[in-house]
Every structure is written in structure tokens, then in C-alpha cells.
Scaffold this motif. Structure first.
Motif, PDB file in Angstrom:
ATOM      1  N   HIS A   8      18.481  17.889 -10.365  1.00 57.72           N
ATOM      2  CA  HIS A   8      18.138  19.253  -9.961  1.00 57.72           C
ATOM      3  C   HIS A   8      16.611  19.349  -9.907  1.00 57.72           C
ATOM      4  N   THR A   9      16.072  19.757  -8.760  1.00 58.46           N
ATOM      5  CA  THR A   9      14.610  19.869  -8.652  1.00 58.46           C
ATOM      6  C   THR A   9      14.225  21.310  -8.371  1.00 58.46           C
ATOM      7  N   GLU A  10      13.282  21.828  -9.152  1.00 60.76           N
ATOM      8  CA  GLU A  10      12.838  23.214  -8.994  1.00 60.76           C
ATOM      9  C   GLU A  10      11.394  23.321  -9.460  1.00 60.76           C
ATOM     10  N   GLU A  11      10.563  23.972  -8.684  1.00 59.97           N
ATOM     11  CA  GLU A  11       9.145  24.205  -9.032  1.00 59.97           C
ATOM     12  C   GLU A  11       8.432  22.916  -9.453  1.00 59.97           C
ATOM     13  N   GLY A  12       8.732  21.834  -8.768  1.00 62.48           N
ATOM     14  CA  GLY A  12       8.047  20.574  -9.054  1.00 62.48           C
ATOM     15  C   GLY A  12       8.602  19.817 -10.250  1.00 62.48           C
ATOM     16  N   ILE A  13       9.660  20.363 -10.885  1.00 62.64           N
ATOM     17  CA  ILE A  13      10.240  19.696 -12.057  1.00 62.64           C
ATOM     18  C   ILE A  13      11.611  19.142 -11.679  1.00 62.64           C
ATOM     19  N   ALA A  14      11.766  17.823 -11.780  1.00 62.83           N
ATOM     20  CA  ALA A  14      13.061  17.193 -11.474  1.00 62.83           C
ATOM     21  C   ALA A  14      13.793  16.924 -12.780  1.00 62.83           C
ATOM     22  N   THR A  15      15.005  17.457 -12.888  1.00 60.20           N
ATOM     23  CA  THR A  15      15.798  17.228 -14.108  1.00 60.20           C
ATOM     24  C   THR A  15      16.950  16.286 -13.789  1.00 60.20           C
ATOM     25  N   LEU A  16      17.004  15.170 -14.513  1.00 64.36           N
ATOM     26  CA  LEU A  16      18.109  14.214 -14.379  1.00 64.36           C
ATOM     27  C   LEU A  16      19.028  14.389 -15.574  1.00 64.36           C
ATOM     28  N   THR A  17      20.308  14.670 -15.315  1.00 69.20           N
ATOM     29  CA  THR A  17      21.261  14.861 -16.418  1.00 69.20           C
ATOM     30  C   THR A  17      22.261  13.717 -16.427  1.00 69.20           C
ATOM     31  N   ILE A  18      22.317  13.010 -17.535  1.00 72.31           N
ATOM     32  CA  ILE A  18      23.273  11.912 -17.689  1.00 72.31           C
ATOM     33  C   ILE A  18      24.633  12.541 -17.940  1.00 72.31           C
ATOM     34  N   ASN A  19      25.582  12.245 -17.067  1.00 73.61           N
ATOM     35  CA  ASN A  19      26.798  13.043 -17.014  1.00 73.61           C
ATOM     36  C   ASN A  19      28.054  12.230 -17.336  1.00 73.61           C
ATOM     37  N   ARG A  36      18.336   4.363 -12.617  1.00 70.40           N
ATOM     38  CA  ARG A  36      17.234   3.575 -12.081  1.00 70.40           C
ATOM     39  C   ARG A  36      16.934   3.949 -10.626  1.00 70.40           C
ATOM     40  N   ARG A  37      18.015   4.118  -9.853  1.00 71.65           N
ATOM     41  CA  ARG A  37      17.848   4.499  -8.441  1.00 71.65           C
ATOM     42  C   ARG A  37      17.183   5.868  -8.333  1.00 71.65           C
ATOM     43  N   HIS A  38      17.683   6.824  -9.120  1.00 64.35           N
ATOM     44  CA  HIS A  38      17.103   8.170  -9.087  1.00 64.35           C
ATOM     45  C   HIS A  38      15.619   8.149  -9.458  1.00 64.35           C
ATOM     46  N   LEU A  39      15.320   7.388 -10.491  1.00 64.05           N
ATOM     47  CA  LEU A  39      13.937   7.348 -10.968  1.00 64.05           C
ATOM     48  C   LEU A  39      13.013   6.760  -9.904  1.00 64.05           C
ATOM     49  N   ALA A  40      13.485   5.702  -9.234  1.00 64.60           N
ATOM     50  CA  ALA A  40      12.660   5.060  -8.197  1.00 64.60           C
ATOM     51  C   ALA A  40      12.363   6.048  -7.077  1.00 64.60           C
ATOM     52  N   ILE A  41      13.363   6.849  -6.712  1.00 62.02           N
ATOM     53  CA  ILE A  41      13.154   7.833  -5.635  1.00 62.02           C
ATOM     54  C   ILE A  41      12.174   8.917  -6.098  1.00 62.02           C
ATOM     55  N   LEU A  42      12.386   9.419  -7.321  1.00 63.72           N
ATOM     56  CA  LEU A  42      11.521  10.499  -7.822  1.00 63.72           C
ATOM     57  C   LEU A  42      10.081  10.024  -7.992  1.00 63.72           C
ATOM     58  N   ASP A  43       9.934   8.752  -8.342  1.00 63.09           N
ATOM     59  CA  ASP A  43       8.601   8.194  -8.571  1.00 63.09           C
ATOM     60  C   ASP A  43       7.701   8.387  -7.350  1.00 63.09           C
ATOM     61  N   SER A  44       8.311   8.302  -6.155  1.00 68.72           N
ATOM     62  CA  SER A  44       7.471   8.437  -4.956  1.00 68.72           C
ATOM     63  C   SER A  44       7.761   9.733  -4.200  1.00 68.72           C
ATOM     64  N   ASP A  45       8.448  10.671  -4.827  1.00 67.62           N
ATOM     65  CA  ASP A  45       8.748  11.947  -4.166  1.00 67.62           C
ATOM     66  C   ASP A  45       7.703  12.993  -4.581  1.00 67.62           C
TER      67      ASP A  45
END
Ligand code: CAA
Length: 259
Positions: A8-19, A36-45
Motif C-alpha cells: 500500500h503506497t500513500e503520501e510517499g510511504i510504501a507499506t509492505l505487509t507480510i500476509n 525481495r521482488r517488492h523491495l527491488a521495485i520500491l528501491d527504484s520507485d
């Protein structure tokens, strides 16, 4: 089947929830890969300025590596899973964005180790931390033997690793394992507030500050000081340095543009 990781991304803050709340968010290979995939995408987003990691449900952040998936591994396969997970935790540590763990319950074994790889840790009062691997006849394998003593000192780390006993959130705060402790209902708000305070800074300076600390810790102190001076000098190539200092002198709020 539900998604193993929610974003979930809002106001520049991306929250990853382990589900995976039915097994207290125990991490198996699929979950690690997805994170790992999510983190790699967020790293350059550029829309994500700060990342928050948390667990689904009210009971657990992460209750560790999945014991069922581990029991019958042969030694080489066990070593391989540990190395893969360590690479993922190194990715968190080296991520260009600050990563905050919002610890909402049990952070055990690999869960504690994942929290340790994050830059900051906010815990709810019902969180607890532990390295219980010794009770399973093994030792931490996701670099807990290295990150824990660096954060809380050798004596306290060895006590946790050798006894396998859990400590509660207050004790974790007292020994420096977490940055702050809040009521369970306030956890995500508090993590977000902290993230927003960092998100409003110059992201170039935030990135260089993180690099100075993370990379500097791997050098001897003298070299680390020189490295810090290099990055300090680099800040003076940015518009944000001119803006930050000019705004101070003009007694107004700085308008950073991240370059
Ligand atoms: N792996 C797999 N399943 C797990 C798990 C884990 N690490 N932790 C919990 N679960 C499962 C339980 O088996 C149970 O599943 P079922 O409902 O199918 O029986 C479900 O999650 C709920 O757990 P409990 O019934 O045990 O809940 P509880 O409230 O009684 O106890 C707990 C909670 C104290 C966290 C307990 O679940 C526990 O001790 N879990 C294991 C913690 C652990 O040892 N973690 C370290 C793993 S090794 C590791 O991480 C190595 C490394 O360095 C990477």
C-alpha cells in the motif's frame, strides 16, 4: 489464494505487509522471494520515499523461518536457504530508501533478524523479540549472530541467543533493540508519522546519511571518517544543500527537491 505480501503506497510511504497470519507470518521461500521482488521495485520507485514493513494480524510480526519447510533440509540446502535469506536482508540494509519495521507482535528467529536489518524499529507494547533457534537445535542463520551484538552489545546478544528466551517490547527498548514502543492501536500511525518526518527531508541527504552509517560500520573508524567526509562533500554538489542553508539563513522552511 491470498497474496503473500500486500503493498500500500500513500503520501510517499510504501507499506509492505507480510500476509501469512495463519502461521504467524512464518517466512518460507515464496514469501522471501515475494518480499525481495517488492523491495527491488520500491528501491527504484520515486513514489516510495520511505518503506514500512509489518506483519498481518494482531499476534505476530514474523514468528521466524518456516520450521515445517526447514526440518528435512540437508546441510547444503540449509546453508543455501540461509545465504539466500541473508542476501535479502542485505538488500533491505542497502536499500536506497529508509526501511522501518513496525513490529506488531512476535518477532522471533528470522523475524527478529529481519527487524534487525531494517533501519528503524517501532514496536507495539505487545511485541516480543527473541532468537529461539537454540531450542530447535540450531543457531540463527539470517545474520542474527552478527547484527544483534552490533545493536545491543555482545553480552545481551549472547544471552538472547544462548537461552532462546524472548524479551518484551519495553526491555527491547531499554537495551536499544527498538527505537520506540507504542500502544498496539497506535503502531501504524506512529510508524507512518516517523516515516513522514523522514520523507520530508532531502532524499539525497537521507540516502547519503544511510550509506555513511551502513557502509561506514564495515570500515575501520579512520577510513569511515574519510568516507563520511567524501559524502559530506558530495552534499555540496546538490541544490538541496544550497536550499537548506539558504532557507535557514532566510528563516523559512526549506523546499527540498531531492537533487
Ligand atoms: N514456522 C512454521 N509454523 C509456525 C511458526 C514457524 N516459525 N511459528 C508458528 N507457526 C504456526 C504454528 O505451527 C501454528 O500452526 P497450526 O495452527 O497449524 O498448529 C500457528 O503458527 C500458530 O502458532 P501456535 O499455535 O504455536 O501459537 P502460540 O500462540 O501457541 O505460540 C509462538 C506462538 C510462541 C510464536 C510459537 O508459535 C512459536 O514458538 N513459534 C516458533 C518460533 C520459532 O522458533 N522461530 C524460529 C524459527 S527458526 C528460524 O527463524 C531460523 C533462522 O535463523 C532464520
Amino acid at each position: 489464494m491470498s497474496e503473500p505480501v500486500l503493498l500500500h503506497t500513500e503520501e510517499g510511504i510504501a507499506t509492505l505487509t507480510i500476509n501469512r497470519p495463519e502461521v504467524l507470518n512464518a517466512l518460507n521461500a515464496e514469501l522471501v522471494e515475494s518480499l525481495r521482488r517488492h523491495l527491488a521495485i520500491l528501491d527504484s520507485d520515486p513514489r516510495a520515499r520511505v518503506i514500512i514493513l509489518t506483519g498481518a494480524g494482531e499476534k505476530a510480526f514474523i514468528a521466524g523461518a518456516d520450521i515445517g519447510a526447514m526440518r528435512d533440509l540437508d546441510p547444503l540446502a540449509a546453508r543455501e536457504t540461509a545465504l539466500l535469506a541473508q542476501e535479502f536482508l542485505n538488500d533491505i540494509e542497502r536499500c536506497a530508501k529508509p526501511v522501518i519495521a513496525a513490529v506488531n507482535g512476535y518477532a522471533l528467529g528470522g523475524g527478529c533478524e529481519l527487524a534487525l536489518a531494517c533501519d528503524l524499529r517501532v514496536a507495539s507494547e505487545n511485541a516480543s523479540f527473541g532468537q529461539p533457534e537454540i531450542n530447535l537445535g540450531i543457531i540463527p542463520g539470517w545474520a542474527g549472530t552478527q547484527r544483534l551484538p552490533r545493536l545491543v552489545g555482545k553480552g545481551r546478544a549472547l544471552e538472547m541467543i544462548l537461552t532462546g528466551e524472548r524479551i518484551d517490547a519495553r526491555e527491547a527498548w531499554r537495551i536499544g533493540l527498538v527505537n520506540r514502543v507504542v500502544a498496539p492501536g497506535e503502531l501504524m500511525d506512529e510508524a507512518r508519522k516517523l516515516a513522514l518526518r523522514i520523507a520530508e527531508k532531502s532524499q539525497v541527504a537521507v540516502r547519503l546519511a544511510k550509506e555513511a552509517v551502513i557502509n561506514g560500520l564495515e570500515m575501520d573508524e579512520r577510513r569511515a571518517g574519510q568516507y563520511e567526509a567524501d559524502l559530506f562533500g558530495l552534499c555540496f554538489a546538490t541544490r538541496d544543500q544550497k536550499e537548506g542553508m539558504t532557507a535557514f539563513l532566510e528563516k523559512r522552511k526549506a523546499m527540498f527537491q531531492d537533487w
